[in-house]
Design an enzyme around this catalytic site. Structure first.
Site, mmCIF file in Angstrom:
data_model
loop_
_atom_site.group_PDB
_atom_site.id
_atom_site.type_symbol
_atom_site.label_atom_id
_atom_site.label_comp_id
_atom_site.label_asym_id
_atom_site.label_seq_id
_atom_site.Cartn_x
_atom_site.Cartn_y
_atom_site.Cartn_z
ATOM 1 N N CYS A 196 20.926 34.800 -19.537
ATOM 2 C CA CYS A 196 19.843 34.949 -20.515
ATOM 3 C C CYS A 196 20.117 34.319 -21.876
ATOM 4 C CB CYS A 196 19.522 36.430 -20.687
ATOM 5 S SG CYS A 196 18.898 37.167 -19.182
HETATM 6 C C1 UDX Z 1 20.995 40.349 -22.108
HETATM 7 C C2 UDX Z 1 20.201 41.339 -22.965
HETATM 8 O O1 UDX Z 1 21.078 42.353 -23.396
HETATM 9 C C3 UDX Z 1 19.069 41.942 -22.159
HETATM 10 O O2 UDX Z 1 18.266 42.804 -22.984
HETATM 11 C C4 UDX Z 1 18.177 40.824 -21.655
HETATM 12 O O3 UDX Z 1 17.137 41.301 -20.903
HETATM 13 C C5 UDX Z 1 19.013 39.877 -20.853
HETATM 14 O O4 UDX Z 1 20.085 39.377 -21.594
HETATM 15 P P1 UDX Z 1 22.868 40.452 -20.278
HETATM 16 O O5 UDX Z 1 22.800 38.976 -20.278
HETATM 17 O O6 UDX Z 1 22.939 41.175 -19.013
HETATM 18 O O7 UDX Z 1 21.597 41.050 -21.080
HETATM 19 O O8 UDX Z 1 24.198 40.803 -21.079
HETATM 20 P P2 UDX Z 1 24.635 41.550 -22.397
HETATM 21 O O9 UDX Z 1 25.179 42.879 -22.050
HETATM 22 O O10 UDX Z 1 23.582 41.488 -23.382
HETATM 23 O O11 UDX Z 1 25.851 40.585 -22.818
HETATM 24 C C6 UDX Z 1 25.590 39.230 -23.017
HETATM 25 C C7 UDX Z 1 26.867 38.490 -23.373
HETATM 26 O O12 UDX Z 1 27.242 38.798 -24.702
HETATM 27 C C8 UDX Z 1 28.065 38.815 -22.495
HETATM 28 O O13 UDX Z 1 28.763 37.624 -22.226
HETATM 29 C C9 UDX Z 1 28.914 39.735 -23.375
HETATM 30 O O14 UDX Z 1 30.291 39.599 -23.089
HETATM 31 C C10 UDX Z 1 28.617 39.175 -24.759
HETATM 32 N N1 UDX Z 1 28.739 40.153 -25.857
HETATM 33 C C11 UDX Z 1 27.938 41.260 -25.865
HETATM 34 C C12 UDX Z 1 29.637 39.874 -26.900
HETATM 35 O O15 UDX Z 1 30.349 38.875 -26.897
HETATM 36 N N2 UDX Z 1 29.707 40.759 -27.950
HETATM 37 C C13 UDX Z 1 28.926 41.884 -27.999
HETATM 38 O O16 UDX Z 1 29.039 42.650 -28.974
HETATM 39 C C14 UDX Z 1 28.021 42.154 -26.918
#
Ligand code: UDX
Ligand code: UDX
Length: 428
Positions: free
Chosen positions: A265
């Site tokens: 995403c």
């Molecule tokens: C995301 C959105 O959260 C969700 O609402 C949307 O519908 C789809 O995209 P997702 O891609 O499943 O969901 O992952 P998410 O938990 O948001 O993490 C995304 C990425 O960011 C991961 O690689 C995670 O490691 C990274 N991340 C997340 C960070 O590096 N730091 C953070 O504080 C949070």
């Protein structure tokens, strides 16, 4: 309500199973016979916490899957389009699957006597529902939107690994509709929910989705930029963000610095928003920088590694974590991919481990070593990299089996205190 789900990926399968759980009759359509067969056997085609139970409870009862569009559209009143919206080589959104789904549904509406609502749930750039989906539906059906059938947009905000929870317990529900009848029917599907339900027009609903993801990605890149500064000043970014996150206007969420964001995403949606902005002659400087900072983090990590292992040629490097985040087998845009790419380019030998995503990473890097446990990957290693925030890495203590206990932590999983290791946190 009788619902058909077009496309059973993460979004479609979870949406279908949850709507069945809410008591609706659900028919899932997909082009992949294996996925269809799997759903009808009550086996989720993707790993998602809680999805197994839902499919076991509803498959064959009020939830079924088919390859047959005719059967699905003629036996439902609402169709959700949940097909992929990848970005093309120029970073522009690729709507071909949305177009195809719209055409296929439109053709089935031609002979359908009763009113039907088509809802876009795929992440699509603003104006897509109005300017792409609706005209195709009208042309293929020979009917009029807002009169003979309804069109709406209902973005999902599901996190992988927590998608079932997020569907059943959302912070908000956004419903986009350009005619009140369609809006009313979509709203009826969420009758039992107590969270805010926002009714807007379709392009606003589309934009809310993009801006939500772009803002979360911006928070992460901002935290990584601060992290890169703090690292050079010997300040612990997590302590800093603890203080910053206590400001209610900022909130403590999505301030974890490290290796950056991956997944299906954030990278795609930020790129697509940049593509859309450029299309309308606006230069999205901030959004471009969000991606630039994110692309830089894996290189920051490799430079940190080379501080302790200057020549990586023929060195054995353990890479712990391959999924783009914990609790999923998904490696799409995982930060581990560029990390392993750089290591191989430097002639290193990689021993990789992940609790779930190894099979998927083997499709990208078939010729590296895959260990069955983290301990096995660490054995004889000259250094190890933590690339994914799997909880099990917090309990790691077998660094003694390494040739040189160098630990480069890209996800703040290892607490070095009391451990005889050479430890580097990427941003702390
Ligand atoms: C995301 C959105 O959260 C969700 O609402 C949307 O519908 C789809 O995209 P997702 O891609 O499943 O969901 O992952 P998410 O938990 O948001 O993490 C995304 C990425 O960011 C991961 O690689 C995670 O490691 C990274 N991340 C997340 C960070 O590096 N730091 C953070 O504080 C949070
Ligand atoms: C701000 C911070 O709020 C405060 O914590 C910090 O110590 C100093 O700067 P203030 O100048 O009162 O305080 O700002 P605020 O009213 O919060 O708005 C900052 C600017 O951002 C304003 O120009 C406002 O128009 C703008 N703003 C604020 C937005 O553009 N969007 C918003 O959502 C909020």
């Amino acid at each position: 309500m009788r619902i058909s789900i077009i496309g059973t990926g993460y979004v479609g399968t979870v949406t279908g199973a949850c709507f069945a759980h809410l008591g609706n009759e659900v028919i899932c359509v997909d082009v992949d016979p294996k996925r269809v067969e799997s759903i009808n056997r009550g086996v989720p085609p993707i790993y998602e916490e809680g999805l197994d139970e839902l499919l076991k409870a509803h498959a064959g009862k009020n939830l079924r899957a088919t390859l047959d569009y005719d059967y699905a559209v003629s036996n439902s009143d609402v169709s959700f389009i949940c097909v992929p919206t990848p970005t093309d080589e120029n970073g522009k959104i690729d709507l071909r699957f949305v177009r195809e789904a719209s055409r296929s549904i439109g053709e089935r509406l031609k002979d359908k006597g009763s009113y039907h609502v088509v809802v876009v749930k795929s992440t699509v750039v603003p104006q897509t529902t109005q300017q792409v989906v609706t005209p195709i539906l009208e042309e293929a059906s020979g009917k009029k939107a807002g009169l003979d059938f309804g069109v709406g947009m209902n973005p999902e905000f599901l996190r992988e690994g927590k998608a079932v929870h997020d569907f059943m317990h959302p912070d908000r529900i956004v419903i986009g509709g350009d005619d009140p009848k369609a809006l009313g029917i979509i709203k009826g599907l969420y009758a039992g929910y107590t969270c805010p339900i926002l009714e807007v027009d379709t392009k606003t609903a589309e934009m809310i989705k993009y801006v939500s993801n772009a803002f979360l990605a911006t928070k992460i890149s901002f935290s990584n930029e601060v992290g890169n500064i703090c690292k050079r000043l010997g300040i612990d970014t997590y302590k800093v963000m603890e203080g910053v996150g206590l400001d209610a206007r900022i909130s403590p969420y999505f301030l974890n610095s490290g290796l950056g964001f991956g997944g299906s995403c954030f990278p795609k949606d930020v790129k697509a928003l940049i593509g859309k902005a450029s299309e309308i002659d606006y230069e999205p400087i901030l959004l471009k920088t969000v991606l630039k900072v994110n692309d830089g983090q894996p290189h920051m990590l490799i430079s940190l590694l080379k501080k302790h292992v200057p020549d990586l040629k023929d060195k054995r490097i353990a890479v712990l974590g391959l999924a783009f985040k914990n609790d999923t087998d998904d490696i799409r845009e995982s930060r581990a991919i560029p990390v392993i790419g750089s290591l191989l380019a430097e002639g290193a030998k990689v021993a990789a481990y992940d609790p779930m995503a190894t099979d998927n990473m083997k499709k990208v890097y078939p010729n590296i070593k895959y260990a069955k446990t983290a301990d096995e990957a660490l054995e004889g290693a000259d250094a190890c990299i933590i690339a994914t925030e799997w909880a099990e890495f917090k309990k790691l203590d077998s660094f003694k089996s390494m040739r040189k206990p160098v630990v480069i932590d890209g996800r703040r999983m290892v607490d070095p205190r009391g451990k005889d290791i050479i430890y580097e946190g990427l941003c702390w």
